[in-house]
Design a protein around this motif. Structure first.
Motif, PDB file in Angstrom:
ATOM      1  N   THR A 143       0.781  -1.246   0.000  1.00  0.00           N
ATOM      2  CA  THR A 143       0.000   0.000   0.000  1.00  0.00           C
ATOM      3  C   THR A 143       0.808   1.289   0.000  1.00  0.00           C
ATOM      4  OG1 THR A 143      -0.130  -0.028   2.422  1.00  0.00           O
ATOM      5  CG2 THR A 143      -1.909  -1.129   1.214  1.00  0.00           C
ATOM      6  N   ARG A 144       1.997   1.293   0.572  1.00  0.00           N
ATOM      7  CA  ARG A 144       2.671   2.582   0.796  1.00  0.00           C
ATOM      8  C   ARG A 144       3.247   3.142  -0.502  1.00  0.00           C
ATOM      9  NH1 ARG A 144       6.741   3.759   5.743  1.00  0.00           N
ATOM     10  NH2 ARG A 144       4.907   3.009   6.845  1.00  0.00           N
ATOM     11  N   TYR A 145       2.987   4.426  -0.742  1.00  0.00           N
ATOM     12  CA  TYR A 145       3.495   5.051  -1.961  1.00  0.00           C
ATOM     13  C   TYR A 145       3.760   6.536  -1.781  1.00  0.00           C
ATOM     14  CZ  TYR A 145       4.224   6.320  -6.800  1.00  0.00           C
ATOM     15  OH  TYR A 145       4.790   6.778  -7.953  1.00  0.00           O
ATOM     16  N   THR A 146       5.010   6.905  -1.876  1.00  0.00           N
ATOM     17  CA  THR A 146       5.466   8.266  -2.171  1.00  0.00           C
ATOM     18  C   THR A 146       6.728   8.057  -2.988  1.00  0.00           C
ATOM     19  OG1 THR A 146       6.698   8.351  -0.104  1.00  0.00           O
ATOM     20  CG2 THR A 146       4.524   9.382  -0.095  1.00  0.00           C
ATOM     21  N   MET A 147       7.318   9.094  -3.499  1.00  0.00           N
ATOM     22  CA  MET A 147       8.459   8.899  -4.383  1.00  0.00           C
ATOM     23  C   MET A 147       9.798   8.975  -3.663  1.00  0.00           C
ATOM     24  SD  MET A 147       7.677   7.917  -7.346  1.00  0.00           S
ATOM     25  CE  MET A 147       9.168   8.236  -8.253  1.00  0.00           C
ATOM     26  N   THR A 148      10.221  10.140  -3.292  1.00  0.00           N
ATOM     27  CA  THR A 148      11.503  10.301  -2.607  1.00  0.00           C
ATOM     28  C   THR A 148      11.318  11.267  -1.460  1.00  0.00           C
ATOM     29  OG1 THR A 148      12.255  12.235  -3.871  1.00  0.00           O
ATOM     30  CG2 THR A 148      12.698  10.046  -4.822  1.00  0.00           C
TER      31      THR A 148
ATOM     32  N   ARG B 223       8.254   5.009  -0.396  1.00  0.00           N
ATOM     33  CA  ARG B 223       7.264   4.090  -0.958  1.00  0.00           C
ATOM     34  C   ARG B 223       7.724   2.644  -0.968  1.00  0.00           C
ATOM     35  NH1 ARG B 223       7.503   2.570  -6.527  1.00  0.00           N
ATOM     36  NH2 ARG B 223       9.376   3.300  -7.589  1.00  0.00           N
ATOM     37  N   SER B 224       6.742   1.759  -1.069  1.00  0.00           N
ATOM     38  CA  SER B 224       7.028   0.356  -1.278  1.00  0.00           C
ATOM     39  C   SER B 224       7.625   0.170  -2.658  1.00  0.00           C
ATOM     40  CB  SER B 224       5.736  -0.463  -1.179  1.00  0.00           C
ATOM     41  OG  SER B 224       5.896  -1.738  -1.765  1.00  0.00           O
ATOM     42  N   PRO B 225       8.633  -0.692  -2.792  1.00  0.00           N
ATOM     43  CA  PRO B 225       9.208  -0.937  -4.117  1.00  0.00           C
ATOM     44  C   PRO B 225       8.242  -1.699  -5.032  1.00  0.00           C
ATOM     45  CG  PRO B 225      10.092  -2.477  -2.542  1.00  0.00           C
ATOM     46  CD  PRO B 225       9.295  -1.480  -1.750  1.00  0.00           C
ATOM     47  N   LEU B 226       7.175  -2.246  -4.474  1.00  0.00           N
ATOM     48  CA  LEU B 226       6.233  -3.042  -5.251  1.00  0.00           C
ATOM     49  C   LEU B 226       5.030  -2.240  -5.738  1.00  0.00           C
ATOM     50  CD1 LEU B 226       6.095  -6.239  -2.988  1.00  0.00           C
ATOM     51  CD2 LEU B 226       7.797  -5.611  -4.697  1.00  0.00           C
ATOM     52  N   VAL B 227       4.982  -0.946  -5.388  1.00  0.00           N
ATOM     53  CA  VAL B 227       3.789  -0.136  -5.691  1.00  0.00           C
ATOM     54  C   VAL B 227       4.144   0.978  -6.669  1.00  0.00           C
ATOM     55  CG1 VAL B 227       2.029   1.387  -4.705  1.00  0.00           C
ATOM     56  CG2 VAL B 227       2.763  -0.645  -3.446  1.00  0.00           C
ATOM     57  N   ARG B 228       3.258   1.210  -7.624  1.00  0.00           N
ATOM     58  CA  ARG B 228       3.406   2.333  -8.550  1.00  0.00           C
ATOM     59  C   ARG B 228       2.070   3.038  -8.694  1.00  0.00           C
ATOM     60  NH1 ARG B 228       0.935   1.191 -13.362  1.00  0.00           N
ATOM     61  NH2 ARG B 228       0.692  -1.010 -13.943  1.00  0.00           N
ATOM     62  N   ARG B 229       2.107   4.225  -9.268  1.00  0.00           N
ATOM     63  CA  ARG B 229       0.898   4.999  -9.527  1.00  0.00           C
ATOM     64  C   ARG B 229       0.345   4.690 -10.911  1.00  0.00           C
ATOM     65  NH1 ARG B 229      -2.058   7.519  -5.502  1.00  0.00           N
ATOM     66  NH2 ARG B 229      -0.687   8.666  -4.096  1.00  0.00           N
TER      67      ARG B 229
END
Length: 320
Positions: free
Chosen positions: A102-107, A143-149
């Protein structure tokens, strides 16, 4: 070698547990020359650099084509990948099973102060956590490495992770070393709910990984461990829990995740007990810097040794 542990009190035998100690044979030269790509999904226990010890043990044993793969390296707060310095891995401080989904931000640079401070204030208010202000705290929002937008939606995309870390190929192994976050500091009246939440997320992530890579070996380890002394609990986690409750929670998690893996009946989803190799007293800092959940480098070496022994044995059992 079979080993029996007996527990006695003044009235006699209380309990007995039998286990087997296996001594792995060293793989053949052909087996050691096989390319082995290994990924790690973890959290702040990577601060002990156990992933470096795992790589060191394999390389020292002659596995010339051992390849550690991941999105970043070094400590859990690091957002850079420098494989020549530290073995790559994935996951940041505070991560649990659900965060990888679930977690997602970029840097860190793309997280504004308002967002970072809002989450910081929430944790301080809800848990009494001592969270530093400013840039250092932002690292936990990565972010999680497994999640993208995908537009406004968050999408779990394991293949994109493979593309980034291993030229589009699934690793041969992925070690998942989770279980501390969301478990260790939970009060007894909430532990059933917390365990159920962890198991639901674990089931989802394991199934997603299996669909993405049918042949990849997924190795779920016991939780890293925890100090059995109270000083590290009280100084870092206050009234949230105690050494007794924290370690009881961890043992409960280990039993439940082992049962979950067994119930999946997948020969390439495996459970291993790694934390028994970690000294619950000597491998944790004491005194001014006492911490019950984050081991010293010595603890990281012990945990990494356990993973290395398991991996060498597994490679040795493969056909040439």
């Amino acid at each position: 070698v079979p080993v029996v542990f007996n527990v006695w009190d003044d009235d006699g035998l209380v309990d007995a547990v039998t286990t087997t100690v296996r001594v792995a044979k060293m793989p053949t030269e052909r087996q050691k020359a096989r390319k082995v790509a290994v990924a790690i999904l973890s959290a702040s226990c990577t601060n002990s650099l156990f992933q470096d010890q795992l790589r060191k043990r394999l390389v020292d044993a002659g596995f010339t084509n051992y390849l550690a793969v991941g999105s970043h390296s070094g400590y859990s707060a690091s957002s850079v990948c420098e494989p020549e310095r530290h073995a790559p891995h994935d996951g940041y401080g505070g991560f649990g099973w659900g965060d990888f989904l679930t977690r997602y931000t970029m840097t860190v640079d793309e997280i504004n102060n308002e967002q970072a401070e809002a989450e910081r204030d929430q944790l301080v208010h809800l848990f009494g956590a001592k969270i530093p202000e400013g840039q250092e705290w932002r690292r936990a929002l990565l972010r999680s490495p497994l999640v993208r937008r995908d537009g406004t939606n968050k999408v779990v995309d394991v293949q994109a992770w493979f593309d980034k870390i291993n030229n589009g190929k699934a690793p041969d192994y992925v070690f998942i070393t989770l279980g501390g976050n969301g478990i260790a500091t939970i009060r007894p009246e909430r532990i059933d709910e917390a365990i159920a939440r962890q198991m639901a997320s674990a089931t989802s992530l394991l199934r997603i990984l299996r669909v993405a890579a049918p042949e990849m070996k997924i190795v779920v380890t016991s939780a890293f461990g925890g100090s059995i002394l109270q000083d590290g609990w009280g100084k870092n986690y206050g009234a949230l829990t105690s050494a007794f409750v924290g370690n009881r929670n961890r043992i409960r998690y280990d039993r439940e995740i082992e049962k979950l893996v067994a119930a999946m009946k997948d020969p390439n989803i495996l459970y291993m007990t790694a934390s028994l190799n970690v000294d619950p007293v000597g491998a944790y800092p004491h005194g001014k810097h006492a911490n019950a959940l984050h081991s010293t480098a010595e603890g990281g070496q012990q945990f990494g040794d356990a993973l290395a022994s398991w991996l060498i044995h597994d490679i040795e059992t493969m056909s040439e």
